[in-house]
Design a protein around this motif. Structure first.
Motif, PDB file in Angstrom:
ATOM      1  N   MET A  94       2.600   2.210   6.619  1.00  0.00           N
ATOM      2  CA  MET A  94       2.398   0.881   7.207  1.00  0.00           C
ATOM      3  C   MET A  94       1.129   0.259   6.636  1.00  0.00           C
ATOM      4  O   MET A  94       0.118   0.945   6.547  1.00  0.00           O
ATOM      5  CB  MET A  94       2.221   1.063   8.710  1.00  0.00           C
ATOM      6  N   GLU A  95       1.193  -0.996   6.255  1.00  0.00           N
ATOM      7  CA  GLU A  95      -0.004  -1.668   5.715  1.00  0.00           C
ATOM      8  C   GLU A  95      -0.004  -3.115   6.215  1.00  0.00           C
ATOM      9  O   GLU A  95       1.059  -3.703   6.401  1.00  0.00           O
ATOM     10  CB  GLU A  95       0.070  -1.657   4.183  1.00  0.00           C
ATOM     11  N   ILE A  96      -1.197  -3.667   6.362  1.00  0.00           N
ATOM     12  CA  ILE A  96      -1.293  -5.032   6.891  1.00  0.00           C
ATOM     13  C   ILE A  96      -2.139  -5.901   5.965  1.00  0.00           C
ATOM     14  O   ILE A  96      -3.083  -5.409   5.349  1.00  0.00           O
ATOM     15  CB  ILE A  96      -1.887  -5.011   8.331  1.00  0.00           C
ATOM     16  N   PRO A 146      10.251  -4.571   4.860  1.00  0.00           N
ATOM     17  CA  PRO A 146      10.334  -3.197   4.377  1.00  0.00           C
ATOM     18  C   PRO A 146       9.304  -2.979   3.259  1.00  0.00           C
ATOM     19  O   PRO A 146       9.047  -3.894   2.471  1.00  0.00           O
ATOM     20  CB  PRO A 146      11.752  -3.091   3.794  1.00  0.00           C
ATOM     21  N   LEU A 147       8.771  -1.766   3.199  1.00  0.00           N
ATOM     22  CA  LEU A 147       7.791  -1.402   2.152  1.00  0.00           C
ATOM     23  C   LEU A 147       8.269  -1.733   0.744  1.00  0.00           C
ATOM     24  O   LEU A 147       7.476  -2.115  -0.109  1.00  0.00           O
ATOM     25  CB  LEU A 147       7.614   0.124   2.189  1.00  0.00           C
ATOM     26  N   THR A 148       9.586  -1.560   0.526  1.00  0.00           N
ATOM     27  CA  THR A 148      10.111  -1.713  -0.830  1.00  0.00           C
ATOM     28  C   THR A 148      10.602  -3.141  -1.114  1.00  0.00           C
ATOM     29  O   THR A 148      11.135  -3.408  -2.180  1.00  0.00           O
ATOM     30  CB  THR A 148      11.308  -0.758  -1.025  1.00  0.00           C
ATOM     31  N   ALA A 149      10.468  -4.034  -0.135  1.00  0.00           N
ATOM     32  CA  ALA A 149      10.913  -5.433  -0.318  1.00  0.00           C
ATOM     33  C   ALA A 149       9.825  -6.330   0.274  1.00  0.00           C
ATOM     34  O   ALA A 149      10.071  -7.113   1.184  1.00  0.00           O
ATOM     35  CB  ALA A 149      12.266  -5.654   0.359  1.00  0.00           C
ATOM     36  N   ASP A 150       8.621  -6.197  -0.279  1.00  0.00           N
ATOM     37  CA  ASP A 150       7.413  -6.728   0.376  1.00  0.00           C
ATOM     38  C   ASP A 150       6.904  -8.030  -0.255  1.00  0.00           C
ATOM     39  O   ASP A 150       5.702  -8.179  -0.474  1.00  0.00           O
ATOM     40  CB  ASP A 150       6.315  -5.653   0.323  1.00  0.00           C
TER      41      ASP A 150
END
Ligand SMILES: Cc1ncc(COP(=O)(O)O)c(C=O)c1O
Length: 395
Positions: free
Chosen positions: A1-3, A257-261
């Protein structure tokens, strides 16, 4: 998770105004003229509230939308109506279901083919709308699309197929097909020189935001909204920023999603340019698997949203399970992969000690009132059963 914070830039006021309460109410009145219109439920989750130690948690359940299992039809139907209005010179306040499906409109319009790219829900909404108008729809889907989603679009009478392209390449292919064949491209994202219809589609999502606002028994302090290209998030953010004064505006967080950021990367770079996703779009959240942000949506997000967060599929799994097997007497919500991501993420932020930093950044605490949109029901029944251990009830 990243913001990443979204650095505020004020956009075009006239564009922003299109998502105001007054205008969203007009769009809602149009949707309310449909014989199959019912407001979708806003579910208060009191058991979850107690478990998480907050003040309120509300989930808008879009699995009930027009029997189509997702909110997306709101965009396609309003855009098609605006297209009809523009071609036939009909004032917007005369738009109603009865009018747009009338023989008069069918005759004056002649034959129209609507074409779009979709990972499922948008294309189903466009196909459904075309069928109501007695017109044709051609729908292209990215590689890897689940056959069930294809079949649901075909059931609406559209000429639908799964291509070998990524979502973003399929969108460009769709545009070439539209130009070559004289079809009307009904895409929910902007392209260079193509923004009128995507803007109308975004206006259509205003109905969902408007309903939620009127249903909420208390103002939300936090809204979590998921993004593919960001059109829906932009519309929701703009609406809620317009109805509350700045000092009471909820903290609006876009979830991907992490891979569609693509929204996250654009927020993180904060250089006034749009940035593509850093990953390969491989996620079970099919509706969110988009690599490029919608330019118009970003304009709204920049002026109204506060943070972008990326999460793995586990947030979606958490949300699907939590909504399928709710806490205590909370009502169950059938929520698919893209629909459940925000509920799962919010619950994880509040329950996991490893999320302390993000929780503090968002100012989530015991006084928080959270609003999430479950934007789809079980659109991939096999995966839904695998993840939740339950059979979905269909709304
Ligand atoms: C269920 C669901 N939720 C959210 C989204 C994201 O909407 P947008 O692409 O406008 O960001 C989609 C897009 O298809 C979707 O199908």
């Amino acid at each position: 998770m990243e913001i990443a914070p979204i650095v505020r830039r004020t956009g075009d006021a006239a564009f922003f105004e299109r998502f105001s309460e007054k205008n969203a109410e007009k769009v809602r009145a149009f949707h309310a003229s449909f014989p199959m219109y019912r407001e979708t439920p806003l579910r208060p989750l009191s058991g979850l509230v107690n478990r998480l130690g907050i003040r309120g948690f509300y989930v808008k359940d879009e699995s009930y939308r027009f029997g189509l299992n997702a909110f997306k039809v709101l965009g396609g139907s309003w855009a098609a109506a605006r297209y009809v209005a523009k071609r036939l010179d009909i004032p917007l306040d005369e738009l109603s279901f009865e009018r747009i499906v009338s023989d008069e409109v069918r005759t004056r319009l002649g034959d129209v083919t609507f074409v779009t790219t979709t990972d499922g829900n948008h294309g189903r909404g466009v196909a459904w709308t075309a069928r109501q108008l007695r017109q044709k729809a051609v729908v292209y889907m990215p590689k890897g699309t689940r056959p069930e989603r294809l079949e649901n679009i075909r059931k609406e009478g559209a000429d639908a197929s799964i291509t070998e392209m990524s979502y973003d390449d399929a969108v460009r292919f769709t545009r070439r097909q539209a130009e070559a064949n004289g079809w009307v491209m009904m895409q929910d994202t902007t392209l260079p020189g193509y923004s009128e219809i995507p803007g109308w589609i975004m206006e259509g999502y205003g109905t969902m935001a408007f309903e939620a606002y009127r249903q909420l028994p208390e103002p939300p302090t936090h809204i979590f909204v998921q993004a593919g290209v960001g059109s829906m998030a932009g519309a929701v953010a703009a609406f809620f920023a317009s109805v509350y004064p700045q000092e009471r505006k909820p903290v609006i967080t876009v979830v991907e999603p992490l891979t569609a950021d693509c929204v996250f990367q654009t927020a993180k770079a904060a250089d006034g340019k749009l940035h593509a996703a850093s990953g390969k779009l491989d996620t079970m959240m099919a509706g969110l698997a988009c690599g490029e942000v919608c330019g118009l949506a970003w304009e709204l997000l920049e002026s109204c949203a506060d943070f972008a967060i990326v999460c793995g599929d586990e947030a979606s799994v958490e949300g699907m399970r939590l909504l399928a097997s709710p806490v205590g007497d909370d009502p169950a919500v059938v929520s698919g992969e893209s629909g459940a991501a925000t509920t799962g993420l919010a619950a994880m932020l509040l329950a996991n000690p490893s999320c302390d930093g993000i929780r503090r950044t968002l100012k989530l605490d015991g006084q928080s009132v959270i609003l999430c949109f479950s934007t789809e029901g079980a659109t991939d029944v096999e995966n839904y059963c695998r993840v939740t251990g339950k059979k979905p009830f269909l709304n």
